[in-house]
Design an enzyme around this catalytic site. Structure first.
Site, PDB file in Angstrom:
ATOM      1  N   CYS A  10     -33.817   6.318  -3.138  1.00 39.64           N
ATOM      2  CA  CYS A  10     -34.954   5.727  -3.707  1.00 39.64           C
ATOM      3  C   CYS A  10     -34.827   5.502  -5.215  1.00 39.64           C
ATOM      4  O   CYS A  10     -34.218   6.183  -5.876  1.00 39.64           O
ATOM      5  CB  CYS A  10     -35.875   7.037  -3.728  1.00 39.64           C
ATOM      6  SG  CYS A  10     -37.409   6.849  -4.574  1.00 39.64           S
ATOM      7  N   SER A  11     -35.304   4.119  -5.692  1.00 40.19           N
ATOM      8  CA  SER A  11     -35.245   3.798  -7.066  1.00 40.19           C
ATOM      9  C   SER A  11     -36.003   4.651  -8.031  1.00 40.19           C
ATOM     10  O   SER A  11     -35.477   5.034  -9.196  1.00 40.19           O
ATOM     11  CB  SER A  11     -35.756   2.334  -7.181  1.00 40.19           C
ATOM     12  OG  SER A  11     -37.107   2.319  -6.874  1.00 40.19           O
TER      13      SER A  11
END
Length: 114
Positions: A10-11
């Site tokens: 997840c960024s």
């Protein structure tokens, strides 16, 4: 002690971890998809966040639809059990410091704890 409930794919989670590290904080990293919190730990996290279980749900996940979690008849315990069984339902990242916690959405939220 700092802890981040982290998903490296997840960024926002990666950006939150980077922001902590840029502030010389090396948190304990919990890969919550591999080692999900149990119900008691999740209740404690919710208490530190100051939010209801429904507010921690990722509503776009397949499990949310499959388990019909949109139905408001589900109790808080039902929602917690669903998140424990399907950790993808847990919004991420969560950063905990002592008796406080924040969601790293946006990542700058962690600055409240520093």
């Amino acid at each position: 002690m700092w802890t981040i409930y982290h998903n490296p794919r997840c960024s926002k989670s990666r950006q939150t971890l980077q922001l902590l590290q840029e502030n010389n904080i090396e948190p304990e990293i919990v890969l919550y998809l591999e080692t999900p919190p149990d119900a008691a730990a999740l209740k404690a996290i919710l208490g530190k966040l100051g939010i209801a279980p429904r507010d921690l749900l990722r509503k776009g996940e397949d499990a949310y639809k499959e388990l019909n979690l949109k139905d408001t008849n589900h109790s808080d315990d039902d929602l917690i059990d669903a998140m424990v069984s399907h950790p993808k339902l847990i919004e991420r990242p969560i950063v905990v410091k002592g008796d406080k916690a924040v969601l790293g959405r946006p990542p700058e939220n962690v600055l409240e704890l520093i």
